[in-house]
Design an enzyme around this catalytic site. Structure first.
Site, short mmCIF file in Angstrom:
data_model
loop_
_atom_site.label_atom_id
_atom_site.label_comp_id
_atom_site.label_asym_id
_atom_site.label_seq_id
_atom_site.Cartn_x
_atom_site.Cartn_y
_atom_site.Cartn_z
N SER A 291 4.12 2.05 8.40
CA SER A 291 3.77 1.06 7.38
C SER A 291 4.97 0.58 6.60
O SER A 291 5.85 1.38 6.25
CB SER A 291 2.80 1.69 6.38
OG SER A 291 1.52 1.70 6.93
N HIS B 33 0.82 -1.23 0.00
CA HIS B 33 0.00 0.00 0.00
C HIS B 33 0.85 1.27 0.00
O HIS B 33 0.33 2.36 -0.25
CB HIS B 33 -1.02 -0.02 1.16
CG HIS B 33 -0.48 0.35 2.49
ND1 HIS B 33 -0.23 -0.56 3.49
CD2 HIS B 33 -0.16 1.56 2.99
CE1 HIS B 33 0.22 0.08 4.56
NE2 HIS B 33 0.27 1.36 4.28
N GLY C 243 2.90 6.00 8.90
CA GLY C 243 4.32 6.24 8.62
C GLY C 243 5.20 5.08 9.06
O GLY C 243 6.36 4.99 8.69
N ASP D 184 -0.56 -7.50 1.42
CA ASP D 184 0.05 -6.17 1.51
C ASP D 184 1.56 -6.31 1.67
O ASP D 184 2.11 -6.11 2.75
CB ASP D 184 -0.58 -5.41 2.70
CG ASP D 184 -0.24 -3.93 2.67
OD1 ASP D 184 0.36 -3.47 1.68
OD2 ASP D 184 -0.59 -3.24 3.66
C1 4AZ Z 1 -1.32 3.64 8.62
O1 4AZ Z 1 -2.22 4.41 8.36
C2 4AZ Z 1 -1.45 2.77 9.81
N1 4AZ Z 1 -2.16 0.92 14.36
C3 4AZ Z 1 -0.46 1.84 10.09
C4 4AZ Z 1 -0.58 1.05 11.19
C5 4AZ Z 1 -1.68 1.15 12.01
C6 4AZ Z 1 -2.65 2.06 11.75
C7 4AZ Z 1 -2.54 2.89 10.65
C8 4AZ Z 1 -1.74 0.25 13.21
O2 4AZ Z 1 -0.30 3.56 7.93
#
Ligand code: 4AZ
Length: 418
Positions: A368, A227, A366, A272
């Site tokens: 991710s 993503h 961030g 993902d």
């Molecule tokens: C995001 O938006 C995101 N709490 C990544 C991880 C989590 C929530 C949002 C996990 O990239």
């Protein structure tokens, strides 16, 4: 009438000043002796490292022994390490021996050779070369008495430097600073990471701004989340940086290719995962090197401890940060995570939950694409998850959701050869 007898203080030995000075002098001398003892026993020592190729004659090499993530590799390495540890613990070097670590298992003929590094602490007056004979003799004795592992009797050792040890361990996967120095204790403190703490952590940046985390799995390949590329899919926009600070990174490398999983489905977050190839191979150093990948068959243990790291925001909707942060979480079973009070069935195969059900510690925007890692019994660090999604951040009963790495082990090999 009773009168207490007068205490005469005319004796010069009981003069308070004399008493004070005497006590002071005695305490001073004792402190000095203790200090010198501590100095000579504890600080007048230096670390000495040795390397040995231990050939195991009665174990046949097989493919399972080529990757540190397999059960076979772990069991055999542990047996060799504890055999060496026991030999030294029962010898007159018991207080000198610190640690033995199998760096690699390889094939020689039909048998297995273990690359082993050993650490000792000797007095500064002994140099490593002069102690080598003693270490060698104890190892030889062990060979005659090695239980059910049959060791080649011509096993020798060589003296290596601290730098050699560091180089050997940074070429292998999954070593954090405590393992690189073969130190006796392990430490993870605070929430802000120090340089070298998570050497596989990558910042994937778009036009120089941090966008996603990534994980170094070889000198050329970085894993991340699919993503991350939804808005920016051109590899030329992307760079990877290394080091705990995104403001002054240790290294910056361009991205050559981006391989997104063919079945990535944004609506459900399934598959993902993406593999990013760097424009050039990075040179592994103490502070930049790869994590270990688990075998596909490795099971995840609910409620075991894991660590998530990244430059993501500290609150939902907040800004990303410039210093790498680390958080301790626990793995949560898919059953529990799919309960109606949690994700109510949205956790699909290939996903993994981790967090604290109270909230408190979690990945956030961030983070991710970044790593969720666990330490194995030999202190090697393995990638178990890739930060993927979740309901906001740190919400009770809504833990972070990760791409489960074991489910994609074959995909990773196919895309990257790692
Ligand atoms: C995001 O938006 C995101 N709490 C990544 C991880 C989590 C929530 C949002 C996990 O990239």
């Amino acid at each position: 009438m009773y009168r207490p007898p007068r205490v005469t203080s005319n004796s010069r030995f009981l003069n308070p000043w004399v008493v004070f000075v005497t006590v002071f002098a005695v305490v001073g001398i004792v402190a000095m002796i203790v200090g010198l003892l501590i100095h000579f026993l504890a600080f007048d020592q230096k670390s000495c490292f040795y390397h040995s190729n231990v050939q195991i004659m009665n174990v046949e090499y097989n493919d399972q022994l080529s990757s540190p993530g397999t059960q076979e590799y772990r069991i055999l390495s542990e047996r060799i390490e504890s055999m060496i540890t026991n030999a030294f613990r029962q010898s007159n070097l018991r207080n000198r021996f610190i640690r033995a670590h199998v760096v690699r298992l390889r094939q020689e003929g039909n048998s297995v050779v273990a690359d082993v590094v050993m650490k000792f602490r000797f007095s500064r007056r002994n140099n490593g070369e002069s102690m080598k004979g003693m270490v060698q003799a104890i190892l030889q004795q062990m060979l005659n008495n090695s239980g059910n592992l049959e060791i080649n009797p011509s096993t020798g050792i060589t003296t290596i430097t601290d730098q050699d040890t560091e180089n050997i361990l940074t070429q292998a996967c999954g070593a954090r600073p405590d393992l690189i120095t073969l130190s006796a204790e392990r430490v993870i403190g605070g929430t802000q990471a120090e340089e070298g703490d998570w050497p596989w952590q990558v910042s994937l940046q778009v036009n120089g701004a941090h966008h996603c985390g990534g994980i170094l799995i070889s000198n050329l390949w970085v894993l991340t989340a699919a993503h991350c590329f939804r808005s920016y899919s051109n590899p030329q926009q992307w760079t990877a940086t290394f080091g705990v600070s995104t403001r002054s990174p240790r290294l910056r490398v361009r991205v050559r290719t981006i391989s997104i999983h063919n079945n990535y489905t944004p609506a459900t977050h399934e598959n993902d995962i993406a593999a990013v190839q760097l424009e050039r191979a990075v040179t592994f150093t103490r502070d930049i090197h790869r994590v270990c990948l688990p075998a596909a068959t490795q099971s995840v243990t609910p409620s075991s401890t894991a660590y998530v790291t990244g430059w993501g925001s500290l609150t939902y909707g907040g800004n990303t940060v410039t210093q790498l942060q680390q958080g301790q979480v626990r793995l949560i079973s898919t059953n529990e995570c799919n309960a109606s009070a949690s994700y109510n069935g949205a956790i699909l195969p290939g996903m993994l939950c981790a967090g604290l059900l109270t909230g408190a510690v979690d990945a956030c925007q961030g983070d991710s694409g970044g790593p969720l890692v666990q330490e194995d019994s030999r202190r090697l660090w393995f990638l178990v998850g890739i930060v993927s999604w979740g309901y906001q951040c740190g919400v009770p009963n809504m833990p972070g959701v990760y791409t489960q790495v074991t489910a994609y082990r074959d995909w990773i090999r196919q895309e990257t050869g790692v």
